[in-house]
Design a protein around this motif. Sequence first.
Motif, PDB file in Angstrom:
ATOM      1  N   LYS A   1       0.853  -1.203   0.000  1.00 40.79           N
ATOM      2  CA  LYS A   1       0.000   0.000   0.000  1.00 40.79           C
ATOM      3  C   LYS A   1       0.884   1.248   0.000  1.00 40.79           C
ATOM      4  O   LYS A   1       1.818   1.338   0.805  1.00 40.79           O
ATOM      5  CB  LYS A   1      -0.859  -0.021   1.259  1.00 40.79           C
ATOM      6  N   PRO A   2       0.596   2.210  -0.872  1.00 39.98           N
ATOM      7  CA  PRO A   2       1.417   3.418  -0.860  1.00 39.98           C
ATOM      8  C   PRO A   2       1.266   4.175   0.457  1.00 39.98           C
ATOM      9  O   PRO A   2       0.153   4.346   0.942  1.00 39.98           O
ATOM     10  CB  PRO A   2       0.841   4.258  -2.002  1.00 39.98           C
ATOM     11  N   ARG A   3       2.376   4.570   1.039  1.00 36.96           N
ATOM     12  CA  ARG A   3       2.330   5.393   2.265  1.00 36.96           C
ATOM     13  C   ARG A   3       2.533   6.864   1.884  1.00 36.96           C
ATOM     14  O   ARG A   3       2.002   7.753   2.514  1.00 36.96           O
ATOM     15  CB  ARG A   3       3.440   4.992   3.239  1.00 36.96           C
ATOM     16  N   ALA A   4       3.323   7.052   0.845  1.00 36.49           N
ATOM     17  CA  ALA A   4       3.592   8.425   0.419  1.00 36.49           C
ATOM     18  C   ALA A   4       2.892   8.677  -0.917  1.00 36.49           C
ATOM     19  O   ALA A   4       3.043   7.882  -1.852  1.00 36.49           O
ATOM     20  CB  ALA A   4       5.094   8.619   0.249  1.00 36.49           C
ATOM     21  N   VAL A   5       2.108   9.737  -0.967  1.00 32.67           N
ATOM     22  CA  VAL A   5       1.443  10.118  -2.215  1.00 32.67           C
ATOM     23  C   VAL A   5       1.602  11.622  -2.396  1.00 32.67           C
ATOM     24  O   VAL A   5       1.310  12.394  -1.476  1.00 32.67           O
ATOM     25  CB  VAL A   5      -0.071   9.777  -2.181  1.00 32.67           C
ATOM     26  N   GLU A   6       2.091  12.028  -3.534  1.00 31.25           N
ATOM     27  CA  GLU A   6       2.227  13.462  -3.839  1.00 31.25           C
ATOM     28  C   GLU A   6       1.563  13.720  -5.183  1.00 31.25           C
ATOM     29  O   GLU A   6       1.833  13.022  -6.164  1.00 31.25           O
ATOM     30  CB  GLU A   6       3.708  13.860  -3.932  1.00 31.25           C
ATOM     31  N   THR A   7       0.700  14.723  -5.210  1.00 33.81           N
ATOM     32  CA  THR A   7      -0.034  15.020  -6.439  1.00 33.81           C
ATOM     33  C   THR A   7       0.153  16.486  -6.797  1.00 33.81           C
ATOM     34  O   THR A   7       0.001  17.351  -5.926  1.00 33.81           O
ATOM     35  CB  THR A   7      -1.538  14.735  -6.239  1.00 33.81           C
ATOM     36  N   ALA A   8       0.491  16.744  -8.045  1.00 35.11           N
ATOM     37  CA  ALA A   8       0.694  18.139  -8.448  1.00 35.11           C
ATOM     38  C   ALA A   8      -0.055  18.433  -9.737  1.00 35.11           C
ATOM     39  O   ALA A   8      -0.176  17.578 -10.617  1.00 35.11           O
ATOM     40  CB  ALA A   8       2.182  18.419  -8.660  1.00 35.11           C
ATOM     41  N   PHE A   9      -0.584  19.643  -9.822  1.00 42.17           N
ATOM     42  CA  PHE A   9      -1.166  20.154 -11.066  1.00 42.17           C
ATOM     43  C   PHE A   9      -0.178  21.170 -11.615  1.00 42.17           C
ATOM     44  O   PHE A   9       0.218  22.102 -10.903  1.00 42.17           O
ATOM     45  CB  PHE A   9      -2.516  20.829 -10.796  1.00 42.17           C
ATOM     46  N   VAL A  10       0.226  20.984 -12.842  1.00 39.84           N
ATOM     47  CA  VAL A  10       1.320  21.785 -13.399  1.00 39.84           C
ATOM     48  C   VAL A  10       0.833  22.522 -14.641  1.00 39.84           C
ATOM     49  O   VAL A  10       0.169  21.924 -15.498  1.00 39.84           O
ATOM     50  CB  VAL A  10       2.500  20.845 -13.786  1.00 39.84           C
ATOM     51  N   GLY A  11       1.166  23.799 -14.743  1.00 40.36           N
ATOM     52  CA  GLY A  11       0.812  24.570 -15.943  1.00 40.36           C
ATOM     53  C   GLY A  11       2.013  24.679 -16.865  1.00 40.36           C
ATOM     54  O   GLY A  11       3.130  24.966 -16.410  1.00 40.36           O
ATOM     55  N   LEU A  12       1.804  24.434 -18.162  1.00 42.56           N
ATOM     56  CA  LEU A  12       2.929  24.486 -19.114  1.00 42.56           C
ATOM     57  C   LEU A  12       2.469  25.093 -20.442  1.00 42.56           C
ATOM     58  O   LEU A  12       1.282  25.294 -20.661  1.00 42.56           O
ATOM     59  CB  LEU A  12       3.485  23.094 -19.417  1.00 42.56           C
ATOM     60  N   LYS A  13       3.465  25.289 -21.313  1.00 44.25           N
ATOM     61  CA  LYS A  13       3.135  25.926 -22.602  1.00 44.25           C
ATOM     62  C   LYS A  13       2.747  24.927 -23.684  1.00 44.25           C
ATOM     63  O   LYS A  13       2.006  25.255 -24.600  1.00 44.25           O
ATOM     64  CB  LYS A  13       4.343  26.729 -23.117  1.00 44.25           C
ATOM     65  N   SER A  14       3.293  23.700 -23.602  1.00 43.95           N
ATOM     66  CA  SER A  14       3.098  22.792 -24.736  1.00 43.95           C
ATOM     67  C   SER A  14       3.219  21.329 -24.307  1.00 43.95           C
ATOM     68  O   SER A  14       3.828  21.020 -23.275  1.00 43.95           O
ATOM     69  CB  SER A  14       4.177  23.072 -25.789  1.00 43.95           C
ATOM     70  N   PRO A  15       2.666  20.424 -25.130  1.00 44.80           N
ATOM     71  CA  PRO A  15       2.859  18.992 -24.869  1.00 44.80           C
ATOM     72  C   PRO A  15       4.352  18.610 -24.897  1.00 44.80           C
ATOM     73  O   PRO A  15       4.770  17.687 -24.202  1.00 44.80           O
ATOM     74  CB  PRO A  15       2.104  18.316 -26.011  1.00 44.80           C
ATOM     75  N   GLN A  16       5.138  19.334 -25.700  1.00 46.03           N
ATOM     76  CA  GLN A  16       6.585  19.062 -25.735  1.00 46.03           C
ATOM     77  C   GLN A  16       7.197  19.308 -24.351  1.00 46.03           C
ATOM     78  O   GLN A  16       8.023  18.522 -23.869  1.00 46.03           O
ATOM     79  CB  GLN A  16       7.236  19.996 -26.773  1.00 46.03           C
ATOM     80  N   ASP A  17       6.770  20.394 -23.701  1.00 44.13           N
ATOM     81  CA  ASP A  17       7.256  20.672 -22.345  1.00 44.13           C
ATOM     82  C   ASP A  17       6.771  19.599 -21.365  1.00 44.13           C
ATOM     83  O   ASP A  17       7.490  19.212 -20.438  1.00 44.13           O
ATOM     84  CB  ASP A  17       6.778  22.059 -21.876  1.00 44.13           C
ATOM     85  N   ALA A  18       5.550  19.139 -21.587  1.00 48.28           N
ATOM     86  CA  ALA A  18       5.019  18.082 -20.706  1.00 48.28           C
ATOM     87  C   ALA A  18       5.879  16.825 -20.822  1.00 48.28           C
ATOM     88  O   ALA A  18       6.189  16.164 -19.821  1.00 48.28           O
ATOM     89  CB  ALA A  18       3.571  17.782 -21.076  1.00 48.28           C
ATOM     90  N   LEU A  19       6.286  16.529 -22.049  1.00 50.33           N
ATOM     91  CA  LEU A  19       7.131  15.349 -22.277  1.00 50.33           C
ATOM     92  C   LEU A  19       8.494  15.522 -21.595  1.00 50.33           C
ATOM     93  O   LEU A  19       9.026  14.570 -20.992  1.00 50.33           O
ATOM     94  CB  LEU A  19       7.309  15.188 -23.786  1.00 50.33           C
ATOM     95  N   ALA A  20       9.030  16.738 -21.686  1.00 49.48           N
ATOM     96  CA  ALA A  20      10.320  16.994 -21.027  1.00 49.48           C
ATOM     97  C   ALA A  20      10.165  16.847 -19.507  1.00 49.48           C
ATOM     98  O   ALA A  20      11.050  16.308 -18.833  1.00 49.48           O
ATOM     99  CB  ALA A  20      10.806  18.400 -21.382  1.00 49.48           C
ATOM    100  N   LEU A  21       9.021  17.283 -18.985  1.00 46.83           N
ATOM    101  CA  LEU A  21       8.790  17.137 -17.544  1.00 46.83           C
ATOM    102  C   LEU A  21       8.683  15.666 -17.152  1.00 46.83           C
ATOM    103  O   LEU A  21       9.174  15.252 -16.092  1.00 46.83           O
ATOM    104  CB  LEU A  21       7.503  17.885 -17.146  1.00 46.83           C
ATOM    105  N   LEU A  22       8.076  14.876 -18.022  1.00 48.75           N
ATOM    106  CA  LEU A  22       7.993  13.434 -17.751  1.00 48.75           C
ATOM    107  C   LEU A  22       9.394  12.844 -17.636  1.00 48.75           C
ATOM    108  O   LEU A  22       9.669  12.019 -16.751  1.00 48.75           O
ATOM    109  CB  LEU A  22       7.196  12.729 -18.861  1.00 48.75           C
ATOM    110  N   GLY A  23      10.282  13.301 -18.516  1.00 50.28           N
ATOM    111  CA  GLY A  23      11.672  12.817 -18.467  1.00 50.28           C
ATOM    112  C   GLY A  23      12.312  13.162 -17.128  1.00 50.28           C
ATOM    113  O   GLY A  23      12.966  12.316 -16.500  1.00 50.28           O
ATOM    114  N   ILE A  24      12.112  14.391 -16.682  1.00 53.16           N
ATOM    115  CA  ILE A  24      12.692  14.808 -15.393  1.00 53.16           C
ATOM    116  C   ILE A  24      12.092  13.965 -14.262  1.00 53.16           C
ATOM    117  O   ILE A  24      12.798  13.450 -13.392  1.00 53.16           O
ATOM    118  CB  ILE A  24      12.414  16.310 -15.131  1.00 53.16           C
TER     119      ILE A  24
END
Length: 475
Positions: free
Chosen positions: A225-248
């Motif tokens: 069972k997960p004990r730690a859960v962190e959820t974030a809503f992130v604002g970005l300019k483009s799907p390309q930036d979203a992909l870069a964030l996924l990499g990070i």
Amino acid sequence: MNKIEPVLPDLSPELLQRFAAIVGDKYAVTDPNEIAPYLTEERMLYQGRSSLVLRPGTTAEVAAICKLANQTRTAIVPQGGNTGLVGGQTPHNGEVVVSLRRLDRIRDLDTQSNTVTCESGVVLQTIQERASEADRFFPLSLGAEGSCTIGGNLSTNAGGNTALAFGVARDLVIGLEVVLADGRILNALSKLKKDNTGYNLHNLFVGAEGTLGIITAAVLKLFPKPRAVETAFVGLKSPQDALALLGIARSEASNSVTSFELLPDIAIDFCVRHGEGIRAPLQERHSWYVLMELTSPGASLSETMETILSRGMEEGIVDDAAIAASLDQRRAFWTIRDFIPHAQKPEGGSIKHDVSVPVASVPEFLAKASAAVVALIPGCRPCPFGHLGDGNIHFNVSQPAGADKDAFLDRWHDMNEVVHGIVLAYGGSISAEHGIGFMKREELTHVKDPVALELMRTLKATLDPNGILNPGKVI
Ligand code: FAD
């Protein structure tokens, strides 16, 4: 478009009585008012017809139904929670519906083997809750989890919000009990992780959408069972930036990145406009958003989340972000994500595509497909959202504001053709997680490898030679 199969003749009173005798009169539904909910689905896209719904309560009853159906060449349609999105659970031509919802027992929950054995009519959310009570985690999660059943999830090989870390339904099942078309019961309810005794038969029935057998029970994997859960809503300019964030995120948190959902601003707009109590997640509006969740059974992930977001900001990828500070805020974030299809309804007609492309191609695909649909129907409003981490986008397109809904929906096929053409050019799939069902059966014959199609037909003919199981679906 799909061919409409000839409508089947009504069951004779004598045959109807023989089927009813298997489940008992109480569970043989013949009243049209009681049958009605089994014939249509939430979006009202399909309207089926049937004079009989059978509600068996045991595997033996399912087996007896199949045996009689096979002997009498009676077509049957298995149905779970009736939340499927491709018309697979609808009796389009007068077939007998076999509703599995009364098969709702959890037979065993084994915290040492980390498995839960449950019947196919158990609602997904119930499995999640029972796992949690036993200090375990069952990761499959989707918007319909309060009403879809595990039998339906396995039969459609459902994906959902956690596939990025835990895989799709197929990855979560170890064993199955399946009733075959002729009524034989395949007992492959193994709890074994290692079992190399021949072909993996249970896998055949996962994703088969009720065309090869009826799943009556399953052994599913449980996780810590997960004990730690962190959820974030992130604002970005483009799907390309979203992909870069996924990499990070993946470099910082590896498999702890459980969900990575992409949303366009128009989706936020629709949700805020039509969702009671829904507010924009960030102070300012952004062109695109990511809903990211990290989970771990171990130590806190708050520093990891902060590192991911700070790196994103330093690299100019993230414009703004909010980390959920409470369970309520986390729920509010997920409510936005899950509400998108509902928020599209008051905006008029919506033409949908459940597609996947290689993750790296998502930004290009989105740009090309959006331009192509607007060129096809000027003024239409692409609202693509979904599981970016899996390359799976729900490429929904809302009608032009104020346009005629029916005229827009009449272009469903034309738009599918355009979008699917682009998907295929990227080596993608025309059905990422919802299946083929009735909706995409015809199209499948044009896009699937011919040898694969031949093998599928051979399997169908071998396992269901009389074609009684969910005819007119998938193949
Ligand atoms: P049904 O709709 O009853 O049936 C689906 C198919 O499975 C039919 O072909 C039926 O014949 C067959 N079937 C059902 N039970 C059995 C059985 N026991 N044995 C053999 N065949 C059977 N899907 C996703 O993958 N990911 C998502 O994120 C997602 N989100 C959704 C959100 C919403 C709001 C809605 C309405 C649907 C969503 N779906 C999603 C689609 C749907 O919930 C899934 O396809 C789900 O797995 C279907 O389960 P069900 O019990 O409702 O099956």
